[in-house]
Scaffold this active site. Structure first.
Site, PDB file in Angstrom:
ATOM      1  N   ASP A 138       1.294   2.612   3.566  1.00 53.09           N
ATOM      2  CA  ASP A 138       0.449   3.784   3.356  1.00 53.09           C
ATOM      3  C   ASP A 138       1.273   5.065   3.444  1.00 53.09           C
ATOM      4  OD1 ASP A 138      -1.797   5.316   2.812  1.00 53.09           O
ATOM      5  OD2 ASP A 138      -2.516   5.296   4.896  1.00 53.09           O
ATOM      6  N   HIS A 177       0.874  -1.195   0.000  1.00 59.83           N
ATOM      7  CA  HIS A 177       0.000   0.000   0.000  1.00 59.83           C
ATOM      8  C   HIS A 177       0.898   1.228   0.000  1.00 59.83           C
ATOM      9  CE1 HIS A 177      -3.824   2.153   1.520  1.00 59.83           C
ATOM     10  NE2 HIS A 177      -2.929   3.084   1.211  1.00 59.83           N
ATOM     11  N   HIS A 230     -10.497   0.930   1.520  1.00 58.50           N
ATOM     12  CA  HIS A 230     -10.352   1.934   2.574  1.00 58.50           C
ATOM     13  C   HIS A 230     -11.616   1.797   3.424  1.00 58.50           C
ATOM     14  CE1 HIS A 230      -9.047   5.863   4.380  1.00 58.50           C
ATOM     15  NE2 HIS A 230     -10.289   5.747   4.805  1.00 58.50           N
ATOM     16  N   LYS A 270      -9.295  -0.536  -6.144  1.00 56.46           N
ATOM     17  CA  LYS A 270      -9.368   0.114  -4.844  1.00 56.46           C
ATOM     18  C   LYS A 270     -10.751   0.707  -4.620  1.00 56.46           C
ATOM     19  CE  LYS A 270      -7.757   1.643  -0.990  1.00 56.46           C
ATOM     20  NZ  LYS A 270      -6.624   2.372  -0.492  1.00 56.46           N
ATOM     21  N   HIS A 325      -4.677  -0.620   5.694  1.00 54.61           N
ATOM     22  CA  HIS A 325      -4.271   0.211   6.854  1.00 54.61           C
ATOM     23  C   HIS A 325      -5.238   0.113   8.044  1.00 54.61           C
ATOM     24  CE1 HIS A 325      -7.143   2.864   4.977  1.00 54.61           C
ATOM     25  NE2 HIS A 325      -6.296   3.516   4.212  1.00 54.61           N
ATOM     26  N   HIS A 384       1.644   5.284  -1.759  1.00 53.64           N
ATOM     27  CA  HIS A 384       1.279   6.446  -2.584  1.00 53.64           C
ATOM     28  C   HIS A 384       2.547   7.039  -3.179  1.00 53.64           C
ATOM     29  CE1 HIS A 384      -2.866   6.502  -1.045  1.00 53.64           C
ATOM     30  NE2 HIS A 384      -2.306   6.107   0.086  1.00 53.64           N
TER      31      HIS A 384
HETATM   32  N1  LIG Z   1      -3.850   7.634   4.578  1.00 51.97           N
HETATM   33  C1  LIG Z   1      -3.971   8.933   4.433  1.00 51.97           C
HETATM   34  O1  LIG Z   1      -4.128   9.637   5.427  1.00 51.97           O
HETATM   35  N2  LIG Z   1      -3.906   9.537   3.221  1.00 51.97           N
HETATM   36  C2  LIG Z   1      -3.803   8.900   1.935  1.00 51.97           C
HETATM   37  C3  LIG Z   1      -5.096   8.301   1.462  1.00 51.97           C
HETATM   38  C4  LIG Z   1      -5.475   6.997   2.129  1.00 51.97           C
HETATM   39  O2  LIG Z   1      -4.722   6.022   2.056  1.00 51.97           O
HETATM   40  O3  LIG Z   1      -6.550   6.915   2.746  1.00 51.97           O
HETATM   41  C5  LIG Z   1      -3.320   9.923   0.927  1.00 51.97           C
HETATM   42  O4  LIG Z   1      -3.427   9.675  -0.283  1.00 51.97           O
HETATM   43  O5  LIG Z   1      -2.802  10.975   1.324  1.00 51.97           O
HETATM   44 ZN   LIG Z   2      -3.240   5.061   1.480  1.00 57.65          ZN
HETATM   45 ZN   LIG Z   3      -6.971   4.838   2.736  1.00 56.58          ZN
END
Ligand SMILES: NC(=O)N[C@@H](CC(=O)O)C(=O)O
Ligand SMILES: [Zn+2]
Ligand SMILES: [Zn+2]
Length: 347
Positions: A251, A17, A140, A103, A178, A19
């Site tokens: 995450d 996971h 999520h 997702k 998460h 970003h």
């Molecule tokens: N986890 C977070 O607080 N933020 C994530 C989005 C997500 O994974 O929910 C993001 O893209 O910034």
């Molecule tokens: Zn995330």
């Molecule tokens: Zn998320």
């Protein structure tokens, strides 16, 4: 795994996971991610979101184009589900071999989720094809009803939304992303082998006191929000239990410093600079370093039905100081542990 008190050699880990964002930010996030990860499941919550095979493949190409020289880091892609996702799109996506999951963001639940799903029943035809083609559903898991307390949104999602999906699609592989509560640990443990969860390093190391005692600390603000310490303890128990249902998903979610240190700060914590190192701290603290490798390197690929990485990395018990800020697309972010030390280092 081979181990002494000061070194730990484990199968190369994957992050299930992550970003990476896009544009100018990509070279910075990919640099951190490709330090030692074999693969990462890349989140599709871009602006605009990666809702189609074409968009996801174009994103794949942009990621691969900025990999450091010689890196074999492999991004695994996901599609962002909306109320309007065409079930046929799942077949096209799956056939590429590069897109392994979709997702589910409840609309409005988190960063860039406005185009998400307003009612899970709207994507039932899509889930049907996902089940048939072996495409994973990543969730999520929070409700968005403004009357529900933010600390209860995961629990209410597990009480009211996910049971129907699990019942109606018994062959669908689902990853609850998460997870942050004891409820989620129990839900996943009691579900069949087709349900698993990722746990972040920050939810293992921190609880809401770290975010709110002695001042409000925006860099600990993420979604789902940090919970009380009893939930943190349940997550540590789950991650270190040896159960195959729990695995690494950082995450790591970069946001510019000025967007987090603001009157309305963004949700997301950045841990990609020290992902496995932070997990090692949490596992050592729990006296469970012998369980780290399964969590970071075995359970994820096993659940996804992919081969484990064939080579290894070595962690050494050596303290280092994290930079106060890290570069992000010509601007900067504040990582977890900024200006403080981390006990483990990857050689
Ligand atoms: N986890 C977070 O607080 N933020 C994530 C989005 C997500 O994974 O929910 C993001 O893209 O910034
Ligand atoms: Zn995330
Ligand atoms: Zn998320």
């Amino acid at each position: 795994m081979t181990a002494t008190t000061t070194t730990l050699t484990i199968t190369r880990p994957d992050d299930w996971h992550l970003h990476l964002r896009d544009g100018e930010q990509l070279k910075d996030t990919v640099r951190d991610a490709s330090r030692y990860l074999g693969r990462a499941l890349v989140m599709p919550n871009l602006l605009p979101p990666a809702t189609t095979t074409d968009l996801a493949l174009a994103y794949y190409d942009r990621i691969v184009a900025v990999r450091p020289e010689g890196s074999r880091f492999e991004p695994l892609m996901s599609l962002y589900l909306t109320d309007k996702t065409d079930p046929q799109e799942i077949r096209t996506a799956k056939a590429t071999g590069k897109i392994v999951a979709c997702k589910l963001y409840p609309a409005g639940a988190t960063t860039n989720s406005d185009s998400g799903v307003t009612d899970v029943k709207n994507i039932y035809p899509v889930l049907e094809v996902m089940q048939e083609t072996g495409t994973l559903l990543l969730v999520h898991g929070e409700v968005t009803d403004p009357s529900i307390d933010i600390f209860d949104r995961e629990k209410v999602f597990l009480d009211t939304v996910l049971p129907d999906v699990v019942r109606d699609f018994p062959g669908l592989k689902i990853v609850l992303e998460h997870i942050t509560t004891e409820h989620a640990v129990n839900f996943v443990e009691q579900a069949g082998d087709n349900v698993a969860a990722t746990i972040t390093a920050h939810h293992l190391l921190f609880n809401r006191n770290h975010m709110l005692v002695g001042g409000i600390r925006p860099h600990f603000y993420c979604l789902p929000i940090l919970k009380r310490n009893t939930h943190q303890q349940a997550l540590v128990r789950a991650a270190t239990s040896g159960s195959k249902k729990f695995f690494m998903g950082t995450d790591s979610a970069p946001h510019f410093q000025h967007r987090k240190e603001a009157a309305c700060g963004c949700a997301g914590a950045y841990t990609s600079h020290a992902a496995v190192e932070l997990y090692a701290e949490a596992f050592e603290e729990a006296g469970a370093l012998d369980k780290l490798e399964a969590f970071t390197s075995h359970n994820g690929p096993d659940f996804y039905g992919l081969p484990r990485n064939a080579d290894t990395i070595t962690l050494v018990k050596e303290s280092w100081t994290v930079d106060a800020t890290l570069p992000l697309g010509g601007d900067q972010l504040v990582p977890i542990r900024a200006g403080e030390t981390i006990d483990w280092m990857v050689k």
